[in-house]
Design a protein around this motif. Structure first.
Motif, PDB file in Angstrom:
ATOM      1  N   PRO A 246       0.855  -1.203   0.000  1.00 52.89           N
ATOM      2  CA  PRO A 246       0.000   0.000   0.000  1.00 52.89           C
ATOM      3  C   PRO A 246       0.886   1.246   0.000  1.00 52.89           C
ATOM      4  O   PRO A 246       1.923   1.256   0.669  1.00 52.89           O
ATOM      5  CB  PRO A 246      -0.773  -0.114   1.317  1.00 52.89           C
ATOM      6  N   HIS A 247       0.498   2.255  -0.791  1.00 54.44           N
ATOM      7  CA  HIS A 247       1.390   3.416  -0.851  1.00 54.44           C
ATOM      8  C   HIS A 247       0.950   4.533   0.087  1.00 54.44           C
ATOM      9  O   HIS A 247       1.666   5.504   0.304  1.00 54.44           O
ATOM     10  CB  HIS A 247       1.579   3.905  -2.288  1.00 54.44           C
ATOM     11  N   ASN A 248      -0.246   4.379   0.646  1.00 50.30           N
ATOM     12  CA  ASN A 248      -0.721   5.323   1.667  1.00 50.30           C
ATOM     13  C   ASN A 248      -0.813   6.781   1.215  1.00 50.30           C
ATOM     14  O   ASN A 248      -0.689   7.703   2.031  1.00 50.30           O
ATOM     15  CB  ASN A 248       0.134   5.229   2.930  1.00 50.30           C
ATOM     16  N   GLY A 344      -2.767  20.180   6.310  1.00 50.03           N
ATOM     17  CA  GLY A 344      -2.000  19.808   5.119  1.00 50.03           C
ATOM     18  C   GLY A 344      -1.208  20.959   4.567  1.00 50.03           C
ATOM     19  O   GLY A 344      -0.221  21.407   5.168  1.00 50.03           O
ATOM     20  N   SER A 345      -1.651  21.463   3.449  1.00 48.59           N
ATOM     21  CA  SER A 345      -0.906  22.501   2.763  1.00 48.59           C
ATOM     22  C   SER A 345      -0.763  23.778   3.606  1.00 48.59           C
ATOM     23  O   SER A 345      -1.677  24.142   4.337  1.00 48.59           O
ATOM     24  CB  SER A 345      -1.662  22.825   1.482  1.00 48.59           C
ATOM     25  N   GLY A 346       0.409  24.429   3.479  1.00 48.57           N
ATOM     26  CA  GLY A 346       0.604  25.715   4.163  1.00 48.57           C
ATOM     27  C   GLY A 346       0.960  25.569   5.629  1.00 48.57           C
ATOM     28  O   GLY A 346       0.629  26.430   6.432  1.00 48.57           O
ATOM     29  N   CYS A 410      -6.097   7.070   7.273  1.00 47.01           N
ATOM     30  CA  CYS A 410      -7.169   8.028   7.497  1.00 47.01           C
ATOM     31  C   CYS A 410      -7.275   8.928   6.273  1.00 47.01           C
ATOM     32  O   CYS A 410      -6.259   9.349   5.714  1.00 47.01           O
ATOM     33  CB  CYS A 410      -6.852   8.861   8.737  1.00 47.01           C
ATOM     34  N   LEU A 411      -8.488   9.221   5.862  1.00 56.28           N
ATOM     35  CA  LEU A 411      -8.657  10.035   4.655  1.00 56.28           C
ATOM     36  C   LEU A 411      -8.202  11.471   4.861  1.00 56.28           C
ATOM     37  O   LEU A 411      -7.934  12.185   3.903  1.00 56.28           O
ATOM     38  CB  LEU A 411     -10.123  10.010   4.215  1.00 56.28           C
ATOM     39  N   VAL A 412      -8.191  11.920   6.112  1.00 54.96           N
ATOM     40  CA  VAL A 412      -7.598  13.237   6.381  1.00 54.96           C
ATOM     41  C   VAL A 412      -6.386  13.013   7.286  1.00 54.96           C
ATOM     42  O   VAL A 412      -6.416  13.287   8.466  1.00 54.96           O
ATOM     43  CB  VAL A 412      -8.603  14.249   6.978  1.00 54.96           C
ATOM     44  N   LYS A 454     -17.041  14.795   0.440  1.00 56.25           N
ATOM     45  CA  LYS A 454     -17.298  13.421   0.871  1.00 56.25           C
ATOM     46  C   LYS A 454     -16.052  12.856   1.549  1.00 56.25           C
ATOM     47  O   LYS A 454     -16.116  12.258   2.620  1.00 56.25           O
ATOM     48  CB  LYS A 454     -17.665  12.587  -0.353  1.00 56.25           C
ATOM     49  N   ARG A 455     -14.899  13.073   0.908  1.00 53.39           N
ATOM     50  CA  ARG A 455     -13.646  12.556   1.470  1.00 53.39           C
ATOM     51  C   ARG A 455     -13.398  13.165   2.848  1.00 53.39           C
ATOM     52  O   ARG A 455     -13.050  12.477   3.804  1.00 53.39           O
ATOM     53  CB  ARG A 455     -12.508  12.875   0.508  1.00 53.39           C
ATOM     54  N   TRP A 456     -13.602  14.473   2.949  1.00 53.27           N
ATOM     55  CA  TRP A 456     -13.345  15.127   4.232  1.00 53.27           C
ATOM     56  C   TRP A 456     -14.322  14.640   5.301  1.00 53.27           C
ATOM     57  O   TRP A 456     -13.917  14.343   6.418  1.00 53.27           O
ATOM     58  CB  TRP A 456     -13.447  16.643   4.087  1.00 53.27           C
TER      59      TRP A 456
HETATM   60  O1  LIG Z   1      -1.290   9.446  -3.610  1.00 53.92           O
HETATM   61  C1  LIG Z   1      -1.275  10.667  -3.480  1.00 53.92           C
HETATM   62  C2  LIG Z   1      -2.441  11.466  -3.452  1.00 53.92           C
HETATM   63  C3  LIG Z   1      -2.334  12.840  -3.299  1.00 53.92           C
HETATM   64  N1  LIG Z   1      -1.115  13.424  -3.198  1.00 53.92           N
HETATM   65  C4  LIG Z   1      -1.003  14.897  -3.075  1.00 53.92           C
HETATM   66  O2  LIG Z   1      -1.693  15.329  -1.940  1.00 53.92           O
HETATM   67  C5  LIG Z   1      -2.172  16.637  -2.140  1.00 53.92           C
HETATM   68  C6  LIG Z   1      -3.610  16.760  -1.684  1.00 53.92           C
HETATM   69  O3  LIG Z   1      -4.459  15.937  -2.420  1.00 53.92           O
HETATM   70  P1  LIG Z   1      -5.819  16.442  -3.112  1.00 53.92           P
HETATM   71  O4  LIG Z   1      -6.416  15.268  -3.757  1.00 53.92           O
HETATM   72  O5  LIG Z   1      -5.542  17.649  -3.905  1.00 53.92           O
HETATM   73  O6  LIG Z   1      -6.697  16.778  -1.835  1.00 53.92           O
HETATM   74  P2  LIG Z   1      -7.371  18.167  -1.365  1.00 53.92           P
HETATM   75  O7  LIG Z   1      -8.703  17.834  -0.818  1.00 53.92           O
HETATM   76  O8  LIG Z   1      -7.294  19.230  -2.376  1.00 53.92           O
HETATM   77  O9  LIG Z   1      -6.356  18.524  -0.176  1.00 53.92           O
HETATM   78  C7  LIG Z   1      -6.677  18.934   1.109  1.00 53.92           C
HETATM   79  O10 LIG Z   1      -7.025  17.849   1.945  1.00 53.92           O
HETATM   80  C8  LIG Z   1      -6.012  16.844   2.094  1.00 53.92           C
HETATM   81  C9  LIG Z   1      -6.552  15.778   3.031  1.00 53.92           C
HETATM   82  O11 LIG Z   1      -6.940  16.334   4.227  1.00 53.92           O
HETATM   83  C10 LIG Z   1      -4.707  17.466   2.582  1.00 53.92           C
HETATM   84  O12 LIG Z   1      -3.691  16.494   2.600  1.00 53.92           O
HETATM   85  C11 LIG Z   1      -4.295  18.586   1.686  1.00 53.92           C
HETATM   86  O13 LIG Z   1      -3.096  19.180   2.097  1.00 53.92           O
HETATM   87  C12 LIG Z   1      -5.415  19.605   1.651  1.00 53.92           C
HETATM   88  O14 LIG Z   1      -5.048  20.708   0.829  1.00 53.92           O
HETATM   89  C13 LIG Z   1      -1.973  16.974  -3.610  1.00 53.92           C
HETATM   90  O15 LIG Z   1      -0.880  17.866  -3.716  1.00 53.92           O
HETATM   91  C14 LIG Z   1      -1.638  15.642  -4.228  1.00 53.92           C
HETATM   92  O16 LIG Z   1      -0.750  15.794  -5.284  1.00 53.92           O
HETATM   93  C15 LIG Z   1       0.036  12.650  -3.211  1.00 53.92           C
HETATM   94  O17 LIG Z   1       1.142  13.176  -3.125  1.00 53.92           O
HETATM   95  N2  LIG Z   1      -0.076  11.295  -3.346  1.00 53.92           N
END
Ligand SMILES: O=c1ccn([C@@H]2O[C@H](COP(=O)(O)OP(=O)(O)O[C@H]3O[C@H](CO)[C@@H](O)[C@H](O)[C@H]3O)[C@@H](O)[C@H]2O)c(=O)[nH]1
Ligand SMILES: [Mn+2]
Length: 571
Positions: A246-248, A344-346, A410-412, A454-456
Motif C-alpha cells: 500500500p502506498h498510503n 496539510g498545505s501551508g 485516514c482520509l484526512v 465526501k472525502r473530508w
Molecule cells: O497518492 C497521493 C495522493 C495525493 N497526493 C497529493 O496530496 C495533495 C492533496 O491531495 P488532493 O487530492 O488535492 O486533496 P485536497 O482535498 O485538495 O487537499 C486537502 O485535503 C487533504 C486531506 O486532508 C490534505 O492532505 C491537503 O493538504 C489539503 O489541501 C496533492 O498535492 C496531491 O498531489 C500525493 O502526493 N499522493
C-alpha cells in the motif's frame, strides 16, 4: 434560551399515544436536541479567539545566516494530467525564491505520478531558477510564482530585465506545455539529462523503482544563479511503488520525503505544500520562525498553520469553497484553546515533531547544527545512498505511519496527525496575516466540490470513531475547548441525519394537513422565529465580516444543504 424554549415546546406538546404524528413529533424533538447541542459545539470555535501578528523584521536582523535553521520544503504532486507540470513548477519557483538564505533552503518535489513530464518541467525549472531568483530579489517581486506574477500585471515594463525574463519564462512555458500536450519529451531534451534513463526500463505508475535526482545541490559552490548567488537545493523524488505494497497516498509520500530529506539537507523546519498552492509572500518563512524561535514561548510549538487561500474564486463563491468563516473566525477560536488543526498545505513543522517526539517541559530546542564535518559526497553517491529510504519495504515492521511521521489509514491524514501531535503535549499556532501567505486552486465544479466534501466528511468521521477520537483518547491530553472544537468538525457528517429528517418530514406532514410547528398566534411561535432569525443574522454578519458578500453567503447556505447529505449520497 431560544433553543431551550424550542425544546420545552417540543417536549411539552408530544401528541398522546394513538394520536396522529406522535413518532414524527418525537423525531423532531430528537433533531432539535441534536441541532441545539451541535450549536453548543460550534460555540467552542468562537469562544476564545486569538489573533496573532509577528514582528518579522526584528527576527530578520537578529540572526547571522549560519545561526538560522534549515528549511526543507515538500511539494506533493500525484498526477500530471490533473496537476499540470507548469502549475507544479510555478509552486516550486514561489518557494525557491523565498527571501531566506539559499544555503538554508531545500525544495523537494514528490511525484507520486512518476511522470517524466513533471521531471522534465522540474529540470527546466532548475535552469530558469538561475534567472528568476536574482530577478525576484533585485526587484522585490511579489508573488514569486512567475505565472501569478505576470498575470497580476504588477510588472510595469520599466526595467529591461522584465521583458527578458518574461520572454525566457514564456519560452520555457511553451516547451513544457507542448511536451504535456504531446504526452512525451522530445528526443533532444531527453538526451540532455542522464535522469531520463530511469524511465527507460519498463514499469508502470504503480510498479517502479525509486527515482531520485538532486537537480541542484545547494552545497556545491558551482551551483549559482546568473549573478553568482547561491541557489537552493532542488530534488525530484518518485518513491518506489509496488502493487503488493500500500502506498498510503499523501501520508506515504510525506513520510518518504521526511526520510529522504533527512539524508540530504536535514532542515529543522519542514514546510508542506500541495502542488497547486503557491506561496504568495516571500517572507512568510520569517513569520513562522517568529514562533518557533521565540526563546520564551516557542519551545512547545509543533507547527504553524497558515490558512489556505484560493485564487480561482468567483466573487460570490458559488460552491462555497473558500471557507472564509473557518479561516477567519473558527481557526482563531481553536487557536485560543491550544492551536489549530493541521490541514496539510501551508503548514510549517518542526522536523522532530514529525518524528513523533513527545513534548517535555525541560525540552529546549537547539537551532545550531554541526553538520560541517560530514564527509562531502558526490551527488551520485548521495543519491544512491538515499534511495533505499524511499523504498516500499523500508517501513515494514517499523512505527512509520503510526508513531512516526504522518499517520496512515485516514482520509484526512493531516488532521489526525495534528491531533496526535497535540495529544503529545505540543501546541500549534494559527497565523492569518493580511497578505495571504499561500494561494491555491479550489474545486470549480459541483462534482469536484462534492467529492472533496465526501472525502473530508468520511475522514473526519473516521477520526471520531477511531482509537484516537477527540471524544475519549484526547481527554485530559488537550484542553476541553480544543476537544470540542475537534468534535465539532469530526461530527459534521452525522448532522446529515437530523438535517435530512428536518428538511423532509415536516413538509410531507403539511401535505397531510398536520402542522408540526406552532401557529403565528401561539406565543411559542416566537421561540422558533427568534432562533431562526438570530442564527441567520449572526451567520450573515460573520460571513460579511470575514470578507464575503451577501450573495456569497446565500450560495453558502445553498451548498450547505448539498454538503449536509449523507456522505454516500454525495457522489
Ligand atoms: O497518492 C497521493 C495522493 C495525493 N497526493 C497529493 O496530496 C495533495 C492533496 O491531495 P488532493 O487530492 O488535492 O486533496 P485536497 O482535498 O485538495 O487537499 C486537502 O485535503 C487533504 C486531506 O486532508 C490534505 O492532505 C491537503 O493538504 C489539503 O489541501 C496533492 O498535492 C496531491 O498531489 C500525493 O502526493 N499522493
Ligand atoms: Mn488539492
Amino acid at each position: 434560551m431560544g433553543v431551550c424554549f424550542i425544546w420545552a415546546y417540543r417536549f411539552g406538546n408530544i401528541p398522546r399515544e394513538g394520536e396522529d404524528g406522535r413518532w414524527v413529533w418525537i423525531g423532531l424533538l430528537g433533531a432539535e436536541l441534536w441541532f441545539g447541542l451541535y450549536w453548543v459545539l460550534t460555540q467552542a470555535l468562537r469562544w476564545n479567539q486569538v489573533y496573532r501578528c509577528t514582528f518579522k523584521d526584528r527576527l530578520y536582523h537578529r540572526y547571522a545566516e549560519e545561526d538560522l535553521p534549515g528549511i526543507d520544503i515538500f511539494v506533493c504532486t500525484a498526477d500530471s494530467t490533473v496537476e499540470p507540470p507548469i502549475m507544479v513548477i510555478n509552486t516550486v519557483f514561489s518557494v525557491m525564491a523565498y527571501d531566506y538564505p539559499a544555503k538554508k533552503l531545500s525544495v523537494y518535489l514528490s511525484d507520486d505520478g512518476r511522470s517524466n513530464l513533471t521531471f522534465y518541467a522540474l529540470l527546466e525549472a532548475s535552469n530558469f531558477a538561475r534567472y528568476w531568483i536574482p530577478y525576484c530579489k533585485k526587484f522585490k517581486v511579489e508573488p514569486r510564482s512567475p505565472a501569478a506574477y505576470f498575470a497580476s500585471g504588477s510588472n510595469p515594463n520599466q526595467y529591461g530585465e522584465t521583458t527578458v525574463i518574461k520572454k525566457l519564462y514564456t519560452e520555457m512555458e511553451d516547451r513544457i506545455v507542448t511536451a504535456t500536450k504531446l504526452g512525451r519529451i522530445l528526443e533532444e531534451a531527453r538526451l540532455k539529462h542522464r535522469g531520463f534513463s530511469q524511465w527507460d526500463s519498463y514499469s508502470s505508475r504503480h510498479d517502479h523503482d525509486t527515482i531520485l535526482q538532486i537537480l541542484i545541490d545547494g552545497k556545491d559552490p558551482n551551483a549559482t544563479d546568473i549573478d553568482g548567488g547561491a541557489l537552493p537545493t532542488l530534488v525530484y523524488l518518485a518513491r518506489e511503488k509496488r502493487p503488493q505494497h500500500p502506498h498510503n497516498f499523501k501520508a506515504g509520500a510525506m513520510n518518504a520525503l521526511i526520510r529522504v530529506s533527512s539524508n540530504i539537507s536535514n532542515g529543522q523546519i519542514i514546510l508542506n505544500l500541495d502542488c497547486d498552492m503557491y506561496s504568495n509572500n516571500s517572507l512568510c518563512i520569517w513569520d513562522a520562525l517568529c514562533f518557533f524561535m521565540d526563546k520564551e514561548n516557542g519551545h512547545d510549538i509543533a507547527f504553524v498553520q497558515f490558512p489556505q487561500g484560493f485564487e480561482n474564486m468567483t466573487k460570490n463563491d458559488i460552491y462555497g469553497s473558500s471557507f472564509i468563516v473557518i479561516s477567519n473566525v473558527e481557526f482563531h477560536g481553536v487557536d485560543g484553546f491550544g492551536g489549530p488543526l493541521y490541514i496539510g498545505s501551508g503548514c510549517f513543522h518542526r522536523r522532530d515533531v514529525l518524528y513523533g517526539r513527545k513534548f517535555t517541559k525541560d525540552f529546549k530546542f537547539q537551532w545550531k547544527k554541526d553538520d560541517d564535518n560530514k564527509i562531502q559526497k558526490t551527488m551520485q553517491e548521495l543519491e544512491e545512498e538515499t534511495k533505499p529510504l524511499a523504498s516500499c519495504t523500508y517501513e515494514q515492521n517499523t512505527e512509520w505511519g503510526n508513531e512516526i511521521g504522518l499517520k496512515y489509514g485516514c482520509l484526512v491524514e493531516d488532521v489526525i496527525t495534528g491531533l496526535l501531535t497535540q495529544c503529545k503535549g505540543w501546541k500549534s499556532v494559527y497565523l492569518n496575516p493580511e497578505r495571504k501567505a499561500f494561494l491555491g486552486v479550489a474545486p470549480i465544479t459541483l462534482s469536484q466540490t462534492l467529492v472533496q466534501q465526501k472525502r473530508w466528511s468520511e475522514g473526519h468521521l473516521q477520526i471520531l470513531l477511531s482509537k484516537y477520537s477527540p471524544a475519549w483518547y484526547a481527554h485530559a491530553k488537550i484542553s476541553l475547548g480544543l476537544q470540542l472544537g475537534y468534535i465539532c468538525y469530526n461530527i459534521w457528517s452525522v448532522n446529515c441525519l437530523a438535517t435530512l429528517y428536518y428538511s423532509i418530514i415536516p413538509s410531507l406532514y403539511l401535505l397531510k394537513g398536520i402542522s408540526l410547528y406552532p401557529q403565528v398566534s401561539d406565543p411559542w411561535f416566537w421561540s422558533f422565529a427568534y432562533v431562526i432569525s438570530a442564527k441567520y443574522i449572526y451567520s450573515l454578519v460573520e460571513f460579511l465580516c470575514s470578507g464575503g458578500t451577501i450573495l456569497g453567503w446565500w450560495n453558502e447556505q445553498r451548498i450547505w444543504l448539498y454538503k449536509e447529505q449523507p456522505p454516500t449520497f454525495l457522489h
